[in-house]
Write a protein that holds these residues in place. Structure first.
Motif, short mmCIF file in Angstrom:
data_model
loop_
_atom_site.label_atom_id
_atom_site.label_comp_id
_atom_site.label_asym_id
_atom_site.label_seq_id
_atom_site.Cartn_x
_atom_site.Cartn_y
_atom_site.Cartn_z
N ALA A 161 1.00 -1.24 -0.08
CA ALA A 161 -0.14 0.00 -0.07
C ALA A 161 0.83 1.20 -0.05
CB ALA A 161 -0.77 -0.15 1.25
N GLY A 162 1.96 1.28 0.79
CA GLY A 162 2.85 2.45 0.73
C GLY A 162 3.44 2.76 -0.67
N SER A 163 3.73 1.70 -1.43
CA SER A 163 4.31 1.58 -2.73
C SER A 163 3.22 2.27 -3.61
CB SER A 163 5.01 0.51 -3.35
OG SER A 163 4.07 -0.46 -3.36
N ALA A 164 1.89 1.76 -3.62
CA ALA A 164 0.94 2.39 -4.32
C ALA A 164 0.67 3.69 -3.99
CB ALA A 164 -0.10 1.38 -4.28
N PHE A 165 0.68 4.04 -2.69
CA PHE A 165 0.36 5.63 -2.37
C PHE A 165 1.44 6.51 -3.04
CE2 PHE A 165 0.24 9.01 0.71
CZ PHE A 165 -0.86 9.47 0.38
N ILE A 166 2.77 6.19 -2.89
CA ILE A 166 3.77 6.88 -3.75
C ILE A 166 3.41 7.01 -5.04
CG2 ILE A 166 6.28 7.22 -4.15
CD1 ILE A 166 6.75 5.77 -1.51
N MET A 167 3.31 6.01 -5.73
CA MET A 167 2.69 5.76 -7.04
C MET A 167 1.65 7.10 -7.45
SD MET A 167 1.39 3.10 -9.56
CE MET A 167 -0.25 2.89 -8.46
N TRP A 168 0.71 7.11 -6.62
CA TRP A 168 -0.56 8.12 -6.87
C TRP A 168 0.07 9.42 -6.47
CZ3 TRP A 168 -2.80 11.22 -3.28
CH2 TRP A 168 -3.78 11.98 -3.48
N MET A 169 0.88 9.53 -5.51
CA MET A 169 1.37 11.00 -5.26
C MET A 169 2.18 11.42 -6.32
SD MET A 169 2.40 11.33 -1.21
CE MET A 169 3.66 9.97 -1.11
N GLY A 170 2.98 10.46 -7.18
CA GLY A 170 3.82 11.02 -8.12
C GLY A 170 3.07 11.44 -9.33
N GLU A 171 1.90 10.72 -9.60
CA GLU A 171 0.90 10.99 -10.62
C GLU A 171 0.18 12.31 -10.49
OE1 GLU A 171 -1.70 7.80 -10.88
OE2 GLU A 171 -0.28 6.51 -12.31
N GLN A 172 -0.32 12.47 -9.07
CA GLN A 172 -0.66 13.89 -8.77
C GLN A 172 0.12 14.84 -9.06
OE1 GLN A 172 -4.06 13.89 -8.01
NE2 GLN A 172 -4.02 11.71 -8.64
N VAL A 173 1.30 15.08 -8.71
CA VAL A 173 2.61 15.99 -8.90
C VAL A 173 2.58 16.03 -10.48
CG1 VAL A 173 4.88 16.58 -8.74
CG2 VAL A 173 3.74 15.69 -6.87
#
Length: 428
Positions: A161-173
């Motif tokens: 879940a942590g790695s998926a959340f980082i992926m989501w944050m990167g896409e938002q940026v």
């Protein structure tokens, strides 16, 4: 003063200011999450065991790319590694599978969304795989007292879940912020580890530090920064001539311009992807064999980050990914057809296939030049470490290249947004 004035002008632009603040906000969340530990883990035992086995281990690269989250057992321990590997796999599959290639080229925005969705699912799968490997490593260190299935399941799910959340944050940026989100997160991770890496190098050199060694390391760092800046901004300008055409009662064309071909068209991505791929075998072997500070496992002994094989494969991967990204981003046939349709031509070459062949050969030459020299800069710290035995120098070279490359790309992204609003750019 010019740089400060440009920053002031950028801050005055309302939407650009919001993008910059959003990017900073995401990075604050990322660094806050890096301080939250996975459940059921004895963080002190894990951190102490990892520090004892870290020196000379390729997992030091994973710890650097996670901003120290890996060695502390954070929920963000896997960082962007699963997403990077998933992106590499998807881009290779897109080239090799015609259906995916058609989806990317002809599917438009909807096709790109489908490919992005597949990449997300693949990221979660790889995150689960690496999360299980990380759990195995924690258990081998004795940092997890309860080894039941429920405990292991919770730890693996948390890391995934942590790695998926980082992926989501990167896409938002990428969508709402400034620059490439994944690169920005990686930049923040490496910068946050900078002081500790420098302190470790100084402590390791106590009693053995000489002025010659210090001068060599500093000179290499400055030369690497200057070279990366030079390669990033260098370009080959192909002259383009447009023939005169009569449309109605007006004469169009006749002007001369140029087609800029970037020496380093793919930016810092080849280095990021190459460092992820080259560390993957030793990372998996470390999860399988565990880390022993007194004896390296067979894969680590042959493919550690200070070995000759690691340096050669790293260099070849940088060159290969540079050509791979150049092929994705630049299509000589399409450019030649567009020139012909608009009455343009390269002096000395007929429109159509001769022009596309010339563009392809020229681009291959300059890409080879930029990729080889970029690879040499990346591999040089490994060779210097063999002679100088400076702790962390091999990882420091990769860190320096990524930080400088991402910083330049981000500055250019901000500059392009300012130029759209009739402001002078950062690099003038």
């Amino acid at each position: 003063m010019g740089f400060v004035e440009t920053l002031r002008n950028a801050w005055r632009i309302d939407d650009l200011r919001k993008k910059m603040m959003f990017t900073v906000f995401i990075l604050v969340i990322y660094r806050f999450g890096a301080g939250i530990f996975v459940p059921f883990l004895d963080t002190e035992t894990f951190a102490a065991s990892f520090r004892g086995a870290l020196e000379g281990s390729v997992l030091g690269l994973l710890d650097m790319m996670s901003g120290g989250a890996f060695s502390t057992g954070s929920i963000f321990a896997l960082s962007i590694q699963p997403y990077i590997n998933a992106s590499i796999i998807m881009q290779l599959l897109t080239v090799g599978i015609p259906a995916l290639e058609r989806l990317q080229k002809e599917g438009g925005e909807e096709g790109r969304k489908k490919i992005a969705g597949i990449t997300r699912y693949l990221t979660v799968a790889l995150g689960a795989l690496l999360g299980y490997g990380n759990y195995t490593l924690m258990r081998s260190f004795g940092a997890v007292s309860d080894t039941s299935f429920f405990t292991g399941f919770i730890i693996v799910v948390t890391l995934t879940a942590g790695s998926a959340f980082i992926m989501w944050m990167g896409e938002q940026v990428t969508e709402h912020g400034v620059g490439n989100g994944i690169s920005i997160i990686l930049f923040a991770s490496i910068v946050s580890r900078g002081p500790s890496m420098l302190n470790a190098a100084i402590q390791g050199l106590e009693g053995a530090l000489t002025w010659l060694t210090l001068f060599g390391v500093v000179a290499f760092a400055l030369a690497a920064v200057a070279f990366v800046v030079y390669i990033t901004s260098a370009e080959r300008r192909i002259p383009i001539q447009y023939s005169k055409r009569m449309i109605g009662r007006k004469m169009y064309g006749g002007q001369s311009t140029h087609l800029p071909l970037k020496v380093n068209m793919s930016g810092v991505m080849p280095i990021i992807f190459a460092s992820s791929i080259v560390s993957f075998p030793a990372t998996i072997s470390a999860f399988v064999y565990g880390l022993n500070p007194d004896q390296k496992n067979p894969v680590e002994r042959f493919f550690g980050n200070d070995t000759f094989a690691y340096g050669i494969v790293y260099l070849l991967l940088i060159v290969g990914f540079s050509y791979f990204y150049q092929a994705i981003q630049f299509n000589p046939i399409e450019i030649a057809n567009n020139l012909r349709q608009n009455g343009g031509f390269v002096p000395g070459f007929r429109p159509g296939k001769p022009t596309s062949d010339f563009l392809r050969k020229t681009l291959n030459k300059i890409t080879l030049f930029g990729a080889i020299f970029l690879g040499i800069i990346a591999v040089m710290p490994i060779a210097m470490n063999a002679f100088m035995n400076v702790p962390g120098l091999a990882l420091g070279g990769t860190s320096l290249l990524i930080v400088v490359g991402v910083a330049l790309e981000t500055v250019k992204a901000i500059e392009s947004q300012m130029l759209m609003r009739h402001y002078k750019g950062f690099l003038e």
